[in-house]
Scaffold this active site. Structure first.
Site, PDB file in Angstrom:
ATOM      1  N   CYS A 129       6.859  10.730   4.349  1.00 26.45           N
ATOM      2  CA  CYS A 129       5.660  10.709   5.105  1.00 26.45           C
ATOM      3  C   CYS A 129       5.246  11.856   5.938  1.00 26.45           C
ATOM      4  CB  CYS A 129       5.107   9.551   5.177  1.00 26.45           C
ATOM      5  SG  CYS A 129       3.340   9.233   5.201  1.00 26.45           S
ATOM      6  N   HIS A 166       7.194   4.908   1.103  1.00 27.36           N
ATOM      7  CA  HIS A 166       7.754   4.120   1.980  1.00 27.36           C
ATOM      8  C   HIS A 166       8.419   2.893   1.517  1.00 27.36           C
ATOM      9  CE1 HIS A 166       5.670   6.045   5.319  1.00 27.36           C
ATOM     10  NE2 HIS A 166       4.628   6.064   4.621  1.00 27.36           N
TER      11      HIS A 166
END
Length: 263
Positions: free
Chosen positions: A108, A206
């Site tokens: 990310c 994630h």
């Protein structure tokens, strides 16, 4: 801070086989469970008969002398801004490690900073270090939910995305995978997710990613071991093999549940 995790782990003929892993900016870039990626690598290295040495690197820390793998997590825009100055001091070192085929996983926010730039929703531009030929633009829409994508190398990859930055790949850049089903991926437009270059993986997944995707964990470990020792050679007792099998079975169950849940 360095952690002597697994010190004394012995390989063939009682030889210690260290693998030095850098956790990059865990203080500011470690949200949504990304520390689980470090824990997964540490545990699997032990079960393969290697000695994991975890180096947590935050702003101002001394850089480890030996680096076999680098793991970076996600963070908010404020976290990216906090590490920016220190990050660029390490840019040449990181780019040299990439060129030398050190395996890395960037999640990310760190994935964005490994690109060309990230322009936030208020117009602030955060330059990246250009490892990936990608750029990111902040948008109003937030992309959040379970995500399934397919990779020719890793098969189905399952994780959880949570980002408002939309990332676009330059021509010729290899994505990590292509989104299947309702996932959004890099930008919600072209079906791509993540990026690949050398032994470096960038992704929005994630969850954390590695506990549910053993093939990616083993890719990183094999690349690190091969680069340092010339080969990836697991050295396992029966108990280690059995534990690894139990972990992989649990991962398979977690993958099935995550893939079946609506966004």
């Amino acid at each position: 801070m360095d952690e002597a995790n697994g010190a004394g782990q012995a390989g063939p003929l009682g030889q210690s086989r260290p693998i030095d892993v850098v956790s990059l900016y865990p203080k500011d870039m470690n949200i949504y469970g990304d520390w689980g990626n470090v824990l997964t690598i540490r545990r699997r290295l032990k079960l393969y008969g290697y000695e994991p040495r975890i180096h947590t690197y935050n702003q101002g820390d001394p850089w480890p002398e030996q680096v076999d793998m680098v793991l970076g997590g996600g963070g908010q825009d404020s976290g990216q801004e906090k590490i920016s100055d220190d990050f660029f001091k390490r840019a040449d070192t990181l780019r040299a490690l990439v060129a030398d085929d050190v395996p890395m996983l960037m999640i990310c926010g760190m994935y964005q900073l490994f690109g060309e730039y990230f322009e936030t929703i208020d117009g602030t531009r955060l330059d990246g270090i250009g490892v990936f030929g990608v750029y990111t633009e902040g948008r109003e829409q937030r992309m959040i939910g379970n995500l399934v994508e397919h990779s020719d190398q890793f098969g189905d990859i399952i994780g959880y995305e949570n980002h408002s930055g939309q990332t676009f790949l330059r021509d010729g850049v290899e994505p990590l995978g292509h989104v299947e089903g309702e996932g959004r991926g890099n930008n919600g437009e072209d079906g791509t997710e993540g990026a690949r270059v050398h032994n470096v993986i960038g992704t929005y997944m994630h969850g954390s990613l590695l506990p549910k995707n053993p093939k990616i964990s083993d890719f990183l470990i094999a690349a690190a071991a091969t680069r340092r020792y010339g080969e990836f050679r697991p050295w396992q007792e029966e108990g280690q093999k059995a534990e690894l099998a139990r972990i992989d079975e649990t991962a398979a169950n977690a993958r099935r549940v995550a893939a079946s849940r609506p966004r």
